[in-house]
Scaffold this active site. Sequence first.
Site, short mmCIF file in Angstrom:
data_model
loop_
_atom_site.label_atom_id
_atom_site.label_comp_id
_atom_site.label_asym_id
_atom_site.label_seq_id
_atom_site.Cartn_x
_atom_site.Cartn_y
_atom_site.Cartn_z
N ASP A 350 0.85 -1.13 -0.16
CA ASP A 350 -0.43 -0.10 0.04
C ASP A 350 1.35 1.35 -0.14
O ASP A 350 1.94 1.31 0.68
CB ASP A 350 -0.54 0.03 0.87
CG ASP A 350 0.02 -0.12 2.58
OD1 ASP A 350 -0.83 1.05 3.16
OD2 ASP A 350 0.42 -1.04 3.10
N HIS A 658 1.48 -9.10 -3.42
CA HIS A 658 0.58 -8.03 -2.99
C HIS A 658 1.20 -6.25 -3.21
O HIS A 658 2.27 -6.16 -2.12
CB HIS A 658 -0.12 -7.97 -2.20
CG HIS A 658 -0.88 -7.34 -1.30
ND1 HIS A 658 -1.96 -7.70 -1.99
CD2 HIS A 658 -1.15 -6.03 -0.77
CE1 HIS A 658 -2.80 -6.41 -1.87
NE2 HIS A 658 -2.08 -5.70 -0.69
N ASP A 701 1.77 -17.33 -4.35
CA ASP A 701 2.13 -16.59 -4.68
C ASP A 701 1.02 -15.58 -5.99
O ASP A 701 0.72 -16.09 -7.44
CB ASP A 701 2.91 -17.04 -5.93
CG ASP A 701 3.96 -16.26 -7.14
OD1 ASP A 701 3.36 -14.31 -6.19
OD2 ASP A 701 4.13 -16.31 -7.73
N GLU A 710 2.19 -10.49 0.46
CA GLU A 710 2.78 -8.75 0.29
C GLU A 710 4.16 -9.00 0.49
O GLU A 710 5.08 -9.38 0.72
CB GLU A 710 1.62 -7.89 1.85
CG GLU A 710 2.28 -6.69 1.43
CD GLU A 710 1.22 -5.87 2.18
OE1 GLU A 710 1.09 -4.45 2.23
OE2 GLU A 710 0.31 -6.07 3.30
#
Length: 729
Positions: A350, A658, A701, A710
Amino acid sequence: MKSKKIIALMSAVVICAGMITSYSGFQTKAEASELNVNLITNGNFDTDLAGWGNFTTNGGEGEVTFEDGELKAQVNNCGDEQYSMQVYYDGFKMYKNAKYRLEFDVSSTINRTIDYRIQLNGGDYRSYVDGQVKISKDVQTVSKEFTMTEKNDPSPRLAFNIGKVAGETPEAHSIKIDNVKLILLDDTGADMQDEKPKVEQKIVLNQVGYKPDDKKKVVFRAETKDRKFRVVSTATKEVVYEGEITGLAYDNAAKETDCFGDFSSVNTPGTYRIETDSLGSSFEFTIGKDVYNNLFKDAVRFFYMQRCGQDLPEELAGKWAHPTCHTDLARIYGTDKKIDVSGGWHDAGDYGRYVVASSKAIADLLSAYRDNKEVFGDDFNIPESGNGIPDVLDEVKYQLQWMLKMQEPASGGVYHKVTCANFPGQIMPQYEKEELIVCPISTTATADFAAIMAMGYENFKDIDASLAEKCLAAGENAWTYLEKTPNSVVKNPKGISTGEYGDTDDSDERYWAAAELFKATGDSKYDEAFRKMANSKIQAGYDWSRVGHYGNMAYLSAKGADQNVSNNIKNYIINEAQDIVALDKNDNYNVSNGTDYYWGSNMQVTNNAVLLAEAYKIIPNKEYLEYAKEHINYCLGKNSLGMSYVTGYGSDYVKHPHHRPSTAQGEAVPGMIAGGPNKNLEDPLAKNLLKDKAPAKCYLDNSESYSTNEVDIYWNSPFVHAMAELNMK
């Protein structure tokens, strides 16, 4: 360890790849048990709300409870979006071209409209079926038949959006939902073909390779009758070594029985494979003095690739280049005041920026530089390369300058984080345009900040005196705040659903701060504070939530440190190192997780490698270095999945992390280490596809498996730290 993530809007849709025995979770035809039965296992709410979740965001307020055999949602504020309050169910599969019926009973204490949908649980959250229904006090049954037209989805979401609807401003009310059903009516013509299974790798080792003098071990993942293995040159096809296959041991974490080999005597530079008569061939690997050079540089360059508030040009960042992002002033939570907090590193997959996460990452990088300056050059291909300062220090400087903006000048307290209210979709950072919010001051962030600013002073006082003095003053100001402020329990403020980095105890952070400030200043008040805490309890940990070992290392290297306290710390470290080695010896892959694979388990692997390297400085036990390197070998392919957890490195490596820039651009940034196996199955895709898997194999994965795949700055940082400590560059 609980993850920092509190994720309500993110799940999975892409069929998994990269598993040791890859499968999507679909059969060649529908299981008989799926036809004409309810796929929602607790749709009647007979005894509880098991399997159901809910969240509020964007101004939504309310709670969801079980009442009289029904789900009751008390809506106090509808917020700004339809999904500002959502009730949801995960844990089922859907097949392309299959026919379904969605059905439920619903009522409300007032007249209003709600949205229902089955949706892709990630990316753009597009719906497979949706609708709006006007509800009232009278219970009505909603029923809708539909055909799934998109590709198979192993982990969709059934969602009831009970937030804002255009044209309606309802008062506080409650909604009841019951008898929820999703029925697979007909699978005629449905596409239920599985992906072609991935060939299981039976011979596993470090896929990147080894330095000539390294210990070199291989694991044979079978009860093989072969008693010999061969090391074969890929260039000449010549057998350069034949070794014995030994042992037969059951590994509880991987739920498998393995045999072993040692080819440490092979030290001629080159590229090789390992073969046996019945198990086939390993992936190729390289032996050479510079085998880790590119990997090490990319692992460090990851921090540059995470830079926020700065243009990343194509000539440096490649296809992940982007213009300046997140430069708007950020609003301090609960106020109308706005401040400049531009810069720093995006934390993980993020785009949030978090003080406690940054603190661990900086501590690892500066510790790595302290312990092996020779591996950090001025040529890592970042904007500052060639300026005569090691690039790792330039990178840390960029982050320090951001952290200084996170301190409230008058009090010395430090804001916990800056993010938007929610995580964005899988977009590049310049497209996250929501309001930036600075979350309240916390004592954990303030103490971490004090420690890092002291480290900043130590590392920059001879390079950039102005920055160094600014750091030291800020660190001491933060300590002043801590002296008069008790421990603060950290939780996400209302309406914020990004990474929490929650903590209930700041004693380890204060411990670290005192040690670093004493080392930087020699001031007896910091020494006294640290000794008092250490005599009460020696703190441990290299995690963001347990940072005691950073304090220990600082104190051991401080001038004027108390000898008795130092000896107690050394004994503690040696005892912990012995415990790690014992776990390593009891694991077929020589790592120390036992069966405790949790969110970010690869961080624990690399943290323990760092601790073993630090223990070696106290007592030069060769086992400490041997097993520390085995932890890196594990990350690079010597594990029960037979894959490298580092993007771009090895023959079978992480390709779908991620990580929003990687997903948006369709290719992973190289040099990022994934979080790794997580037996707690904390995302919907993992819950659906990893049931009954061994702890060490609970990994996907897949870009939507955020609890296993992530990436994060404070996962790359101990990887860099360990490689530097072990001279693996």
